[in-house]
Design an enzyme around this catalytic site. Structure first.
Site, PDB file in Angstrom:
ATOM      1  N   HIS A   1       0.825  -1.264  -0.130  1.00  0.00           N
ATOM      2  CA  HIS A   1      -0.037  -0.012  -0.054  1.00  0.00           C
ATOM      3  C   HIS A   1       1.008   1.155  -0.153  1.00  0.00           C
ATOM      4  O   HIS A   1       2.102   1.638   0.192  1.00  0.00           O
ATOM      5  CB  HIS A   1      -1.132   0.053   0.947  1.00  0.00           C
TER       6      HIS A   1
ATOM      7  N   HIS B   1       1.696   3.913   2.062  1.00  0.00           N
ATOM      8  CA  HIS B   1       1.457   4.511   3.371  1.00  0.00           C
ATOM      9  C   HIS B   1       3.096   4.714   3.027  1.00  0.00           C
ATOM     10  O   HIS B   1       3.622   4.392   2.794  1.00  0.00           O
ATOM     11  CB  HIS B   1       1.496   4.031   4.516  1.00  0.00           C
TER      12      HIS B   1
ATOM     13  N   ASP C   1       5.606   4.333   5.377  1.00  0.00           N
ATOM     14  CA  ASP C   1       6.500   4.028   5.948  1.00  0.00           C
ATOM     15  C   ASP C   1       6.380   2.482   5.856  1.00  0.00           C
ATOM     16  O   ASP C   1       7.035   1.973   6.054  1.00  0.00           O
ATOM     17  CB  ASP C   1       6.030   3.224   7.752  1.00  0.00           C
ATOM     18  N   HIS C   2       6.129   2.516   4.662  1.00  0.00           N
ATOM     19  CA  HIS C   2       6.068   1.647   2.991  1.00  0.00           C
ATOM     20  C   HIS C   2       6.571   1.290   2.179  1.00  0.00           C
ATOM     21  O   HIS C   2       7.563   1.090   1.310  1.00  0.00           O
ATOM     22  CB  HIS C   2       5.023   0.749   2.961  1.00  0.00           C
TER      23      HIS C   2
ATOM     24  N   HIS D   1      -7.696  -1.455   5.251  1.00  0.00           N
ATOM     25  CA  HIS D   1      -6.500   0.139   5.359  1.00  0.00           C
ATOM     26  C   HIS D   1      -7.053   0.722   4.632  1.00  0.00           C
ATOM     27  O   HIS D   1      -6.437   2.333   5.006  1.00  0.00           O
ATOM     28  CB  HIS D   1      -6.121  -1.227   5.895  1.00  0.00           C
TER      29      HIS D   1
ATOM     30  N   ASP E   1      -0.482  -3.553   5.802  1.00  0.00           N
ATOM     31  CA  ASP E   1      -0.752  -3.193   7.911  1.00  0.00           C
ATOM     32  C   ASP E   1      -2.528  -4.009   7.273  1.00  0.00           C
ATOM     33  O   ASP E   1      -3.297  -3.523   7.723  1.00  0.00           O
ATOM     34  CB  ASP E   1      -0.890  -1.939   7.269  1.00  0.00           C
TER      35      ASP E   1
ATOM     36  N   HIS F   1       4.475  -4.698  10.248  1.00  0.00           N
ATOM     37  CA  HIS F   1       5.079  -4.512  11.884  1.00  0.00           C
ATOM     38  C   HIS F   1       5.001  -5.064  12.067  1.00  0.00           C
ATOM     39  O   HIS F   1       4.334  -5.822  12.862  1.00  0.00           O
ATOM     40  CB  HIS F   1       3.777  -2.934  12.165  1.00  0.00           C
TER      41      HIS F   1
HETATM   42 ZN    ZN Z   1       2.462   1.055   8.257  1.00  0.00          ZN
HETATM   43 FE    FE Z   2       0.052   1.432   6.362  1.00  0.00          FE
END
Ligand code: ZN
Ligand code: FE
Length: 251
Positions: free
Chosen positions: A50, A52, A54-55, A110, A127, A165
């Site tokens: 996805h 986001h 942090d990915h 998500h 996630d 995570h």
């Molecule tokens: Zn994440």
């Molecule tokens: Fe995420």
């Protein structure tokens, strides 16, 4: 195919799939640890679960080593929200790594563009499905998220789950507080022991989620009873799931 979990940021995992000196990176959160994990390997592609930050934070640095396909969902390509995305995939589409053929699962909830990759006995869930829990519902609805969790939970129970995570201990603490059961307690102990040794808890069989993850087990009597205590109609799967997710958001 080997899977290397690469700890990134505070609690993210990027994954490096390795085979015959070649690699695919799933969800490069940030550049440095992923570049270090790729040393000596030829990068074939980058796969995103996805959009986001942090990915995807390491994509630019990986592409600076040489152009490779950047694979993400159709939704995220349409939204132009993954840097450098060149390939759009969706439910049932094939992805290839060397001679291995994998498939893509649409798992909105998500985010609306969330996807999972299943290849070589591994399942990359981003996630959406976490060890012992699930991600927050940011873009979809509770029924959408429940359907996505169900889609993943119905896959081969021997698949190894690699999620976005390291939330396992906290997730199982919630599961245990919600509906204490021996299988949940045993998994929580095992996860705490792994973390005490600094080891990842991920890469576990999908069967563990069927046995202990309340978001997968919305039909289990103990979980339904917990949802009823939260005010949800225990006979309505979406109400049970929604009550659990809302309780976890507050927890
Ligand atoms: Zn994440
Ligand atoms: Fe995420």
């Amino acid at each position: 195919m080997n899977v290397r979990a690469v700890p990134c940021l505070s609690d993210n995992y990027a994954y490096v799939l390795v085979q015959d000196g070649h690699a695919v990176v799933v969800d490069p959160s940030e550049a440095a640890p992923v570049l270090a994990a790729l040393e000596g390997l030829t990068l074939d592609a980058i796969w995103l679960t996805h959009h986001h930050w942090d990915h995807v934070g390491g994509i630019e640095a990986l592409l600076a080593r040489g152009a490779v396909p950047v694979v993400g969902s159709r939704h995220d390509l349409a939204e132009q929200r993954i840097h450098g995305q060149t390939v759009a995939v969706g439910q049932g589409d094939t992805v290839r790594f060397g001679a291995l053929e994998g498939r893509v699962h649409d798992i909105p909830g998500h985010t609306l563009g969330a996807i999972a990759y299943e290849i070589g006995g591994a399942l990359f869930t981003g996630d959406t499905l976490f060890a012992g829990g699930c991600g927050r519902v940011f873009e979809g609805t509770m029924p959408t998220m429940r359907a996505s969790i169900d889609r993943l939970a119905a896959l081969d129970p021997a698949l190894r789950v690699w999620c976005g995570h390291e939330y396992t201990v906290k997730n199982l603490e919630f599961a245990q507080a919600l509906a204490p059961e021996p299988a949940v307690a045993a998994r929580l102990d095992a996860a705490r022991a792994l973390r005490a040794r600094g080891e990842p808890t991920v890469g576990h069989p999908l069967a563990d989620e069927r046995a202990t993850n309340p978001f997968v087990r919305w039909g289990a009597p103990a979980v339904q009873a917990a949802a009823a205590r939260l005010g949800a109609d225990p006979t309505d799967p979406d109400a049970v799931f929604g009550a659990l997710r809302a309780a976890k958001d507050r927890w």
